[in-house]
Design an enzyme around this catalytic site. Structure first.
Site, PDB file in Angstrom:
ATOM      1  N   HIS A 116      20.286 -36.330  65.037  1.00 32.40           N
ATOM      2  CA  HIS A 116      21.803 -37.662  65.172  1.00 32.40           C
ATOM      3  C   HIS A 116      21.705 -38.973  65.979  1.00 32.40           C
ATOM      4  O   HIS A 116      20.946 -38.691  67.001  1.00 32.40           O
ATOM      5  CB  HIS A 116      23.236 -36.548  66.158  1.00 32.40           C
ATOM      6  N   ASP A 119      21.997 -37.525  69.364  1.00 32.04           N
ATOM      7  CA  ASP A 119      21.205 -37.424  70.294  1.00 32.04           C
ATOM      8  C   ASP A 119      20.187 -38.367  71.063  1.00 32.04           C
ATOM      9  O   ASP A 119      19.625 -38.355  71.681  1.00 32.04           O
ATOM     10  CB  ASP A 119      20.265 -36.313  69.573  1.00 32.04           C
ATOM     11  N   ASP A 322      27.253 -19.432  65.502  1.00 31.95           N
ATOM     12  CA  ASP A 322      26.324 -19.928  65.257  1.00 31.95           C
ATOM     13  C   ASP A 322      25.246 -19.467  66.481  1.00 31.95           C
ATOM     14  O   ASP A 322      25.243 -21.238  67.482  1.00 31.95           O
ATOM     15  CB  ASP A 322      26.442 -21.065  65.071  1.00 31.95           C
ATOM     16  N   ASP A 324      21.773 -20.413  66.657  1.00 30.09           N
ATOM     17  CA  ASP A 324      20.633 -20.783  66.228  1.00 30.09           C
ATOM     18  C   ASP A 324      19.496 -20.500  67.442  1.00 30.09           C
ATOM     19  O   ASP A 324      18.682 -21.139  68.180  1.00 30.09           O
ATOM     20  CB  ASP A 324      21.408 -22.141  67.199  1.00 30.09           C
ATOM     21  N   ASP A 354      16.696 -25.584  63.703  1.00 27.56           N
ATOM     22  CA  ASP A 354      17.630 -25.794  64.245  1.00 27.56           C
ATOM     23  C   ASP A 354      17.922 -25.114  64.989  1.00 27.56           C
ATOM     24  O   ASP A 354      18.748 -24.038  64.672  1.00 27.56           O
ATOM     25  CB  ASP A 354      18.656 -26.046  63.128  1.00 27.56           C
TER      26      ASP A 354
HETATM   27  C1  XLS Z   1      25.640 -27.104  62.738  1.00 31.82           C
HETATM   28  C2  XLS Z   1      24.617 -27.864  62.251  1.00 31.82           C
HETATM   29  C3  XLS Z   1      23.660 -29.472  62.638  1.00 31.82           C
HETATM   30  C4  XLS Z   1      23.392 -29.710  61.683  1.00 31.82           C
HETATM   31  C5  XLS Z   1      23.047 -30.966  61.923  1.00 31.82           C
HETATM   32  O1  XLS Z   1      25.728 -25.743  63.140  1.00 31.82           O
HETATM   33  O2  XLS Z   1      23.236 -26.789  61.926  1.00 31.82           O
HETATM   34  O3  XLS Z   1      22.966 -28.752  63.728  1.00 31.82           O
HETATM   35  O4  XLS Z   1      22.258 -29.229  61.239  1.00 31.82           O
HETATM   36  O5  XLS Z   1      23.574 -32.025  61.968  1.00 31.82           O
HETATM   37 NI    NI Z   2      21.871 -27.118  61.040  1.00 28.49          NI
HETATM   38 NI    NI Z   3      23.636 -24.542  62.509  1.00 25.34          NI
END
Ligand code: XLS
Ligand code: NI
Ligand code: NI
Length: 451
Positions: A116, A119, A322, A324, A354
């Site tokens: 981003h 970032d 989420d 991740d 991600d």
């Molecule tokens: C958030 C998203 C983000 C996108 C990029 O949940 O996964 O990380 O991949 O903006």
């Molecule tokens: Ni994402």
């Molecule tokens: Ni995500």
């Protein structure tokens, strides 16, 4: 070897030559290896179905998770150790991080990255200042890309952190916010283009609502459509040829995100006449939050010829948000790779991790363990998926199950040459026999033979 001191003159000078001295380049050592920082299955140049693993996956690393995620949670601050980072919002600090990140890419053998705007570079007092900070960091990234051959999979703009975006960006009730978001996306597309980015992602951020009681849903959706059309126009204007992606997610941060799943995104794109300009970037954990499997959303996207890229991660069955996490589930990786192989592989995009480490995994070396595990998991998924395809029994079963459509009344229907009156005449003289068993359990057992 990573040698950050060999810079051309645009690069900033760094006192340290290595930021991860405890890690050397990660090598393939094979399944017998006990070295936690070696690949047991991912062997970049090994051919599977005639294509190298490297090309199958086009692995990417997420700048936000690797370099900027402090690993905090709602109950406590971040724990991530980042000895290279002085914690400031200075451009120098941001430039220095790019070198840390590229050392990480070099040592893991990950070819792509994603970011981003906010970032990689700090958001400063004004848009103009933020833009010039971004340019200064992009200079650095450009040099590092040239030096290492690493590539930008996609860029994006962060339209969700700053309080101005609390009510959305392109779907904000306030046109000033819409305009600011437009300016930010314009710049983010420009720098993505400058870095030779192969794509650009629109993840909705806060495009959605917390309550319908104060929301003009139709107006917000129309404005989102307008916003994306402006982006398409600008892309053409500057000659950016990367692929645009929409990344579905059903909730979080808002209660309802407009891009809730693959089907909703496809419908939105079709309704606003944008389908020719976008593909989908499917994220595992987002599909789960939508009440689907990732395989489902991948198949929906692929059926519409709109599967563009994958954000690879994992959720936790016991947690509804989420999380991740890094992908470690070989079944899931196999299912993902089956969809991908069946569609002929990526034509754009790649497999972007991600994913973030757990808050407890706060040492720099954990970044390596996490990615090495994810890459090995996908390598096993790829090999299993290729073996399932080579075996052919699974595909043969499904083909046979639908075989009736290849002849007689089925073929006529599929050719579009039938109608209800004809079907009635057919049914009056042909009572259908119950279809033969779907053999789900037999096929699940068969799938297991390959794991
Ligand atoms: C958030 C998203 C983000 C996108 C990029 O949940 O996964 O990380 O991949 O903006
Ligand atoms: Ni994402
Ligand atoms: Ni995500």
């Amino acid at each position: 070897m990573f040698s950050p001191n060999i810079h051309d003159t645009n690069f900033i000078a760094l006192e340290m030559s290595e930021f991860f001295p405890e890690v050397t380049s990660i090598k393939y050592e094979g399944p017998e290896s006990k070295n936690p920082l070696a690949f047991k299955h991912y062997n970049a140049d090994e051919l599977v179905e005639g294509k190298s693993m490297r090309e199958h996956f086009r692995f990417g690393a997420a700048y936000w998770h690797c370099m900027r995620n402090p690993l905090g949670d709602p109950f406590g601050p971040g724990t991530a150790q980042m000895p290279w980072d002085d914690g400031s919002d200075s451009v120098e600090n941001a430039q220095k991080r790019t070198h840390v990140f590229f050392e990480f890419l070099e040592k893991t053998g990950i070819d792509y990255y994603c970011f981003h705007d906010r970032d990689i570079a700090p958001e400063l007092g004004t848009l103009a200042e933020s833009n010039s900070a971004l340019d200064a960091v992009v200079d650095e990234l450009e040099g590092l890309q040239q030096q290492t051959g690493k590539k930008l999979l996609w860029g994006t703009a962060c339209l969700f952190v700053h309080p101005r975006y609390a009510m959305g960006a392109a779907t904000s009730p306030c046109p000033e916010v819409f305009a600011y978001a437009g300016a930010q996306v314009k710049k983010a597309i420009e720098v993505t283009h400058r870095l030779g980015g192969e794509g650009y992602t629109f993840w909705g951020g806060r495009e959605g609502y917390s309550s319908l009681i104060n929301t003009d849903l139709k107006r917000e959706l129309d404005n989102l459509g307008r916003f994306l059309h402006m982006a398409v126009d600008y892309k053409k204007e500057i000659g950016f040829e990367g692929q645009f992606y929409i990344e579905p997610k059903p909730k979080e941060p808002t209660k309802h995100q407009y891009d809730s799943d693959a089907a909703a995104c496809l419908n939105f794109l079709r309704e606003y006449d944008l389908l020719d300009h976008f593909k989908l970037n499917i994220e595992t954990n987002h599909a789960i939050l939508a009440g689907h499997t990732v395989e489902h959303d991948l198949k929906v996207a692929s059926a519409a010829e709109a599967l563009g890229s994958i954000d690879a991660n994992a959720g936790d069955e016991l947690l509804g948000w989420d999380t991740d996490q890094f992908p470690t589930n070989i079944y899931d990786a196999t299912r993902i790779m089956l969809v991908l192989l069946d569609m002929g592989g990526f034509t754009t995009g790649g497999l972007n991790f991600d994913a973030k480490r757990r808050r407890e995994s706060h040492e720099p070396v954990d970044l390596f363990h996490a990615h090495v595990g994810g890459m090995d998991t996908f390598a096993r998924g790829l090999k299993a998926a290729a073996a399932i395809r080579a075996d052919g029994r699974m595909k043969e079963f499904v083909a046979k199950r639908y075989g009736g459509w290849d002849e007689g009344v089925g073929a006529k229907i599929e050719r579009g040459e039938s109608n209800l009156t004809e079907l009635e005449a057919h049914a009056l003289s042909n009572e259908p026999k119950p279809p033969s068993s779907g053999r789900q359990e037999m096929l699940e057992n068969l799938f297991n033979e390959f794991i």
